[in-house]
Each structure stands twice: as structure tokens, then as C-alpha cells.
Design an enzyme around this catalytic site. Structure first.
Site, PDB file in Angstrom:
ATOM      1  N   SER A  10       0.758  -1.197  -0.077  1.00  0.00           N
ATOM      2  CA  SER A  10       0.115  -0.213   0.016  1.00  0.00           C
ATOM      3  C   SER A  10       1.049   1.217  -0.012  1.00  0.00           C
ATOM      4  O   SER A  10       0.335   2.305  -0.310  1.00  0.00           O
ATOM      5  CB  SER A  10      -0.936  -0.028   1.346  1.00  0.00           C
ATOM      6  OG  SER A  10      -1.875  -1.361   1.084  1.00  0.00           O
ATOM      7  N   THR A  11       2.121   1.367   0.571  1.00  0.00           N
ATOM      8  CA  THR A  11       2.938   2.326   0.541  1.00  0.00           C
ATOM      9  C   THR A  11       4.206   2.051  -0.058  1.00  0.00           C
ATOM     10  O   THR A  11       4.650   1.085  -0.240  1.00  0.00           O
ATOM     11  CB  THR A  11       3.042   2.861   1.919  1.00  0.00           C
ATOM     12  OG1 THR A  11       3.971   1.730   2.714  1.00  0.00           O
ATOM     13  CG2 THR A  11       1.876   2.958   2.557  1.00  0.00           C
TER      14      THR A  11
END
Length: 199
Positions: A10-11
Site C-alpha cells: 500500500s505504501t
């Protein structure tokens, strides 16, 4: 059968190494990744490339189910789309494999759960709207102009002969919007101005 692996974090700070190592160990000959992208959005470039790469009898493999996506409904739709193309799906952590009878059964159960979730959301939405109507709340978009503003705009155009573009600009609406509003009959009753302040 060709195994196509897909990994996602996600990051940008997160690392894909664990997923990639697991996918390679599972026998994936091709790997596609997305980094810094949410699982809620299924329009991811890496996922799109992985899905395009799949041919009939191929299998899409992920390390964990939420790496493919976080919405159960969207997950089911994606896997069903693979099935229609003759492709299979496997999630390593949950041990889901649609090429087996047990895996197919599990996904049928998940599909029923997704349909149940969809019906519950629909019922709650309808109940909320009915309760709002019972309270006398106004539903839908806020009117662009109140009844008084429409009447004043009509007077300015028809009696004062002002250009519709000038009048529309005065009320902060597009001329086409004003023309449409003036074509609609103004219903009698309490003015919307009692519910919505004039611009």
C-alpha cells in the site's frame, strides 16, 4: 499451466520482497507488482498487466487474498472474470485454489457472502432514505436556484430583456442550467428558500 504472480503493497516504504519470494517459490514464471497503491482500487497498472498476461488454463497467484483487493465483492467479480476466461486463481496464505473442488466450493461460499453483503447495504440505504423522508428531510441534490430566484430570473429575461448569460452569471449557474430551470414549471407550495438559503 502458467503461473502468473501478483504482489502489492500500500505504501512506497513497504517492501515487496516477502511476497515475491513466496510467489517464486510457488512456481510463478512471471511477476507483476504495484507499490504504493490501495487495494480498494482495482484499476492498478500492475494488476491490469497481470490480468492481460493470463491465457486460458493459466493461474493468477497472490501471496494473500487482500493483496488482490480489500473489497469482497470486487474480489469475487475479479475471480469470476478469470473463471469465464478459463483461468484459475490461487492465494497462498489462505490456501485457496480454484483449480480444486474445495477451492471452487470456498469461492462459491464467498460469492454468496458478497451477495448477502450487497443486499444488506441496499436494505440499509433504502431504510435510511425512508426514515429521512418520514422526518421531512429533503433528499437528492440541492436545487441550483430557489423558486424566488427562478421567478426573478424569468422576470429579468422576459420583462427586463436581459441576456440569459448575464442573468445566469448573477446566480452562479450555467446558462443552459438556467434555461432548463425556466422550462420546468414552478410547483406551488412552500418555497425552497425556507430550506435552502439563496446564493
Amino acid at each position: 499451466m502458467k503461473l502468473v504472480g501478483y504482489a502489492r503493497v500500500s505504501t512506497v516504504e513497504q517492501n515487496l520482497d516477502l511476497q515475491i519470494a513466496a510467489l517464486k517459490a510457488a512456481g510463478c514464471s512471471e511477476l507483476f507488482t504495484d507499490q504504493g497503491l490501495s487495494g480498494a482500487d482495482f484499476r492498478r497498472p500492475g494488476l491490469r498487466r497481470a490480468l492481460r498476461q493470463l491465457k486460458s488454463t493459466d493461474m493468477l497467484v497472490v501471496w494473500r487474498l487482500d493483496r488482490l483487493g480489500r473489497s469482497l465483492i470486487d474480489l469475487i467479480q475479479t475471480v469470476n472474470g478469470l473463471s469465464k476466461r478459463g483461468c484459475e486463481f490461487r492465494s497462498l496464505t489462505e490456501n485457496i485454489d480454484t483449480s480444486s473442488s474445495g477451492g471452487r466450493l470456498l469461492f462459491h461460499v464467498m460469492g454468496a457472502m458478497a451477495e448477502f453483503e450487497r443486499s444488506i447495504i441496499s436494505e440499509r440505504t433504502k431504510a435510511g432514505m425512508a426514515a429521512a423522508r418520514a422526518r421531512g428531510s429533503r433528499l437528492g441534490r440541492r436545487p441550483s436556484m430557489t423558486r424566488e430566484q427562478r421567478e426573478a430570473a424569468r422576470h429579468a429575461i422576459e420583462m427586463d430583456l436581459k441576456p440569459i448569460a448575464e442573468v445566469a452569471s448573477n446566480y452562479g449557474v450555467h446558462p443552459k442550467t438556467l434555461a432548463r430551470l425556466l422550462r420546468d414549471p414552478i410547483k406551488p407550495g412552500r418555497s425552497p428558500a425556507t430550506s435552502f438559503p439563496a446564493r
